[in-house]
Design a protein around this motif. Structure first.
Motif, mmCIF file in Angstrom:
data_model
loop_
_atom_site.group_PDB
_atom_site.id
_atom_site.type_symbol
_atom_site.label_atom_id
_atom_site.label_comp_id
_atom_site.label_asym_id
_atom_site.label_seq_id
_atom_site.Cartn_x
_atom_site.Cartn_y
_atom_site.Cartn_z
ATOM 1 N N GLU A 144 3.645 -4.357 -9.347
ATOM 2 C CA GLU A 144 5.346 -3.949 -9.220
ATOM 3 C C GLU A 144 5.833 -4.709 -7.809
ATOM 4 O OE1 GLU A 144 8.108 -2.939 -9.365
ATOM 5 O OE2 GLU A 144 8.506 -2.585 -11.711
ATOM 6 N N GLY A 145 7.175 -4.579 -8.180
ATOM 7 C CA GLY A 145 7.548 -5.309 -6.292
ATOM 8 C C GLY A 145 9.286 -4.847 -6.611
ATOM 9 N N ILE A 146 9.912 -5.095 -5.375
ATOM 10 C CA ILE A 146 11.306 -5.219 -5.500
ATOM 11 C C ILE A 146 11.910 -6.367 -4.555
ATOM 12 C CG2 ILE A 146 11.308 -3.993 -3.277
ATOM 13 C CD1 ILE A 146 13.919 -2.381 -4.740
ATOM 14 N N GLY A 147 13.064 -7.803 -5.064
ATOM 15 C CA GLY A 147 13.714 -8.281 -3.680
ATOM 16 C C GLY A 147 15.228 -7.998 -3.904
ATOM 17 N N LEU A 166 8.155 -7.475 -1.654
ATOM 18 C CA LEU A 166 7.971 -5.840 -1.427
ATOM 19 C C LEU A 166 7.148 -6.042 -2.685
ATOM 20 C CD1 LEU A 166 10.569 -3.827 -0.206
ATOM 21 C CD2 LEU A 166 8.307 -3.823 1.048
ATOM 22 N N HIS A 167 6.162 -5.704 -2.481
ATOM 23 C CA HIS A 167 4.990 -5.959 -3.732
ATOM 24 C C HIS A 167 3.583 -5.171 -3.372
ATOM 25 C CE1 HIS A 167 6.876 -9.642 -4.661
ATOM 26 N NE2 HIS A 167 7.056 -9.427 -5.658
ATOM 27 N N THR A 168 3.482 -4.057 -4.435
ATOM 28 C CA THR A 168 2.788 -2.828 -4.701
ATOM 29 C C THR A 168 1.549 -2.930 -6.129
ATOM 30 O OG1 THR A 168 2.612 -0.581 -4.669
ATOM 31 C CG2 THR A 168 4.846 -1.417 -5.622
ATOM 32 N N ASP A 169 0.119 -2.393 -5.492
ATOM 33 C CA ASP A 169 -0.139 -1.983 -6.357
ATOM 34 C C ASP A 169 -0.212 -1.055 -8.003
ATOM 35 O OD1 ASP A 169 -1.456 -0.357 -5.641
ATOM 36 O OD2 ASP A 169 -3.561 -0.999 -4.881
ATOM 37 N N ASP A 170 1.092 -0.022 -7.738
ATOM 38 C CA ASP A 170 1.362 0.982 -8.369
ATOM 39 C C ASP A 170 3.015 0.395 -9.314
ATOM 40 O OD1 ASP A 170 2.421 3.369 -9.268
ATOM 41 O OD2 ASP A 170 2.197 4.251 -6.849
ATOM 42 N N PRO A 171 2.315 0.620 -10.517
ATOM 43 C CA PRO A 171 3.556 -0.087 -10.691
ATOM 44 C C PRO A 171 4.907 1.414 -11.318
ATOM 45 C CG PRO A 171 1.461 0.816 -12.618
ATOM 46 C CD PRO A 171 1.091 1.514 -10.948
ATOM 47 N N ALA A 172 4.433 2.470 -10.335
ATOM 48 C CA ALA A 172 6.148 3.338 -10.784
ATOM 49 C C ALA A 172 6.302 3.307 -9.369
ATOM 50 C CB ALA A 172 4.955 4.638 -10.432
ATOM 51 N N GLN A 173 6.329 2.518 -8.692
ATOM 52 C CA GLN A 173 7.366 2.178 -7.340
ATOM 53 C C GLN A 173 7.917 0.782 -7.332
ATOM 54 O OE1 GLN A 173 8.026 4.210 -4.484
ATOM 55 N NE2 GLN A 173 6.280 5.500 -5.850
ATOM 56 N N PRO A 174 9.037 1.000 -6.768
ATOM 57 C CA PRO A 174 9.700 1.849 -6.706
ATOM 58 C C PRO A 174 9.981 2.670 -7.565
ATOM 59 C CG PRO A 174 11.047 -0.638 -6.053
ATOM 60 C CD PRO A 174 9.441 -0.834 -6.437
ATOM 61 N N VAL A 231 -2.066 -18.808 -0.357
ATOM 62 C CA VAL A 231 -0.846 -19.836 -1.749
ATOM 63 C C VAL A 231 0.230 -19.334 -2.652
ATOM 64 C CG1 VAL A 231 -1.691 -20.159 -4.122
ATOM 65 C CG2 VAL A 231 -3.406 -20.374 -2.178
ATOM 66 N N ILE A 232 0.292 -17.907 -2.287
ATOM 67 C CA ILE A 232 1.494 -17.490 -2.683
ATOM 68 C C ILE A 232 2.759 -17.175 -1.659
ATOM 69 C CG2 ILE A 232 2.937 -14.716 -2.813
ATOM 70 C CD1 ILE A 232 0.067 -13.698 -3.365
ATOM 71 N N ARG A 263 6.470 -17.657 -12.660
ATOM 72 C CA ARG A 263 5.167 -18.482 -12.545
ATOM 73 C C ARG A 263 5.195 -17.427 -11.337
ATOM 74 N NH1 ARG A 263 4.277 -24.420 -10.087
ATOM 75 N NH2 ARG A 263 1.832 -24.531 -9.310
ATOM 76 N N SER A 264 5.772 -16.989 -10.928
ATOM 77 C CA SER A 264 5.207 -16.369 -9.629
ATOM 78 C C SER A 264 4.516 -15.143 -9.668
ATOM 79 C CB SER A 264 6.922 -15.785 -8.750
ATOM 80 O OG SER A 264 7.950 -15.424 -9.290
ATOM 81 N N TRP A 265 5.506 -14.981 -10.553
ATOM 82 C CA TRP A 265 4.843 -13.770 -11.567
ATOM 83 C C TRP A 265 3.345 -13.669 -11.916
ATOM 84 C CZ3 TRP A 265 4.482 -9.083 -9.730
ATOM 85 C CH2 TRP A 265 4.678 -7.537 -10.357
ATOM 86 N N ALA A 266 3.722 -14.889 -13.011
ATOM 87 C CA ALA A 266 2.464 -14.620 -14.301
ATOM 88 C C ALA A 266 1.160 -15.435 -13.101
ATOM 89 C CB ALA A 266 3.207 -15.546 -15.258
ATOM 90 N N GLU A 267 1.140 -16.468 -12.099
ATOM 91 C CA GLU A 267 0.503 -17.128 -12.261
ATOM 92 C C GLU A 267 -0.194 -17.030 -10.378
ATOM 93 O OE1 GLU A 267 1.078 -21.560 -11.621
ATOM 94 O OE2 GLU A 267 1.862 -21.250 -13.788
ATOM 95 N N HIS A 268 1.027 -15.961 -9.484
ATOM 96 C CA HIS A 268 0.254 -16.004 -8.968
ATOM 97 C C HIS A 268 0.038 -14.604 -8.320
ATOM 98 C CE1 HIS A 268 0.162 -19.736 -6.833
ATOM 99 N NE2 HIS A 268 2.181 -20.348 -8.004
ATOM 100 N N LEU A 269 1.168 -13.447 -8.223
ATOM 101 C CA LEU A 269 1.223 -12.341 -7.621
ATOM 102 C C LEU A 269 0.441 -10.733 -8.912
ATOM 103 C CD1 LEU A 269 5.628 -12.082 -6.908
ATOM 104 C CD2 LEU A 269 3.161 -11.751 -5.377
ATOM 105 N N GLU A 270 0.710 -11.569 -10.406
ATOM 106 C CA GLU A 270 0.075 -10.470 -10.593
ATOM 107 C C GLU A 270 -1.794 -10.972 -10.614
ATOM 108 O OE1 GLU A 270 0.599 -8.917 -15.465
ATOM 109 O OE2 GLU A 270 0.396 -10.600 -15.302
#
Length: 343
Positions: free
Chosen positions: A120-123, A139-147, A68-69, A107-114
């Motif tokens: 967190e993530g980086i583009g 790149l997306h991670t479950d660590d809010p301190a990264q990157p 879906v993502i 929408r990408s964050w609120a409905e899909h990634l989070e």
């Protein structure tokens, strides 16, 4: 000045090694993402190649994202989000917390990634040296301190090399080497646009919507995998010169909007065929009768028959059908839409 993370020199060397690898872009992408995981351990990553005609992304070599993502990231709505964030421009990498828009409004964050557990993530936008927008890496991670700031900035330094690693035009450009004497060339898109072909200049005959490109696209639609034909060269003194056009379909791994490489080279040996005979050969290739040829060229059927007799002799063919087959195979004909080309 950017502070370098531990192992930076080795990472730079690995990225440069990957970018230098020959072959298909799909072979380089997984290795590239593995190197980025060493910089930023992430739960999901992907290279997104841009289709500028549809304003959509094509996911390439990623992992971790749900279907879906991935589907959403390939949509035109996601592209519009990237425009809103300024990610359609050549700019430094952007983390979620750096975004100029609150993540909850995307929408990408609120409905899909989070909801998927990413915090967190980086583009990273990817641009070629000649200014082509190639796409982006996420790149997306479950660590809010990264990157970290250090990692973000270092990834930005790697952007030009990573763009080179995923540039689909590299493998497409190698097609031009098939025609050793090619002097000009472009890449034809499915939308009828033309893109520069690295290593070769363009030509007035290869401008968007030119008859030559319409003939090239038509040949591919008819299933001619390797198509070659002649075009009268539009010179004021009309000396009967021709150039050869060669059409090579883009590899199946190329982005979907790229259709073919179109090359111009010298005409080569024309077997003493005249301009009129090359025109008639083009009509024979299309299966035209003598009567229809005579009507098209405003000449008599007797004149057509005489031209065909000369063609059979010069093509060393006992029948018009065999002459047409050899003309098609050797590219010794002028398609009808090109008989009226003028400067």
């Amino acid at each position: 000045m950017v502070e370098l993370p531990p192992g930076a020199a080795e990472i730079v060397a690995d990225v440069e090694r990957i970018a230098a690898l020959p072959g298909d872009v799909r072979d380089r992408v997984p290795e590239l993402l593995r190197v980025l995981h060493r910089l930023m351990p992430s739960g999901a990553s992907m290279v997104h190649l841009l289709n500028p005609e549809l304003r959509e992304f094509q996911g390439l070599g990623g992992s971790g994202y749900s279907e879906v993502i991935v589907a959403y990231m390939g949509s035109s709505e996601h592209y519009r989000e990237m425009e809103l964030l300024g990610m359609d421009r050549d700019r430094p990498p952007m983390r979620v917390r750096d975004a100029p828009v609150p993540p909850g409004e995307l929408r990408s964050w609120a409905e899909h990634l989070e909801p998927a557990g990413y915090r967190e993530g980086i583009g990273l936008t990817l641009f070629s040296p000649d200014g082509r927008h190639l796409g982006l890496i996420t790149l997306h991670t479950d660590d809010p301190a990264q990157p970290s700031d250090e990692t973000r900035d270092f990834i930005g330094l790697l952007a030009p090399v990573m763009a080179d690693a995923v540039d689909p035009m590299r493998s497409i450009a190698t097609l031009s080497t098939i025609v050793a004497d090619a002097e000009y060339g472009v890449v034809l898109t499915r939308g009828g646009n033309v893109l520069p072909l690295p290593g070769l200049p363009d030509h007035p005959l290869l401008r968007a919507e030119a008859p030559v490109l319409e003939v090239a696209a038509a040949g591919l639609r008819e299933g001619r995998v390797h198509n070659s034909f002649l075009c009268p060269y539009p010179v004021p003194d009309d000396q009967g010169r021709h150039v050869r056009l060669t059409v090579l379909p883009c590899p199946v791994s190329a982005p979907a909007h790229l259709l073919a490489v179109v090359l111009i080279s010298p005409a080569g040996d024309l077997r003493r065929l005249t301009r009129r005979e090359l025109q008639i050969l083009g009509l024979l290739v299309d299966g035209w009768s003598n009567q229809r040829i005579a009507s098209q060229l405003v000449i008599t059927q007797r004149t057509v028959a005489a031209h065909i007799e000369h063609i059979l002799d010069k093509m060393d063919a006992p029948t018009r059908t065999l002459a047409a087959v050899r003309a098609l195979r050797l590219g010794l004909y002028v398609p009808l839409p090109l008989t009226r080309i003028r400067r």
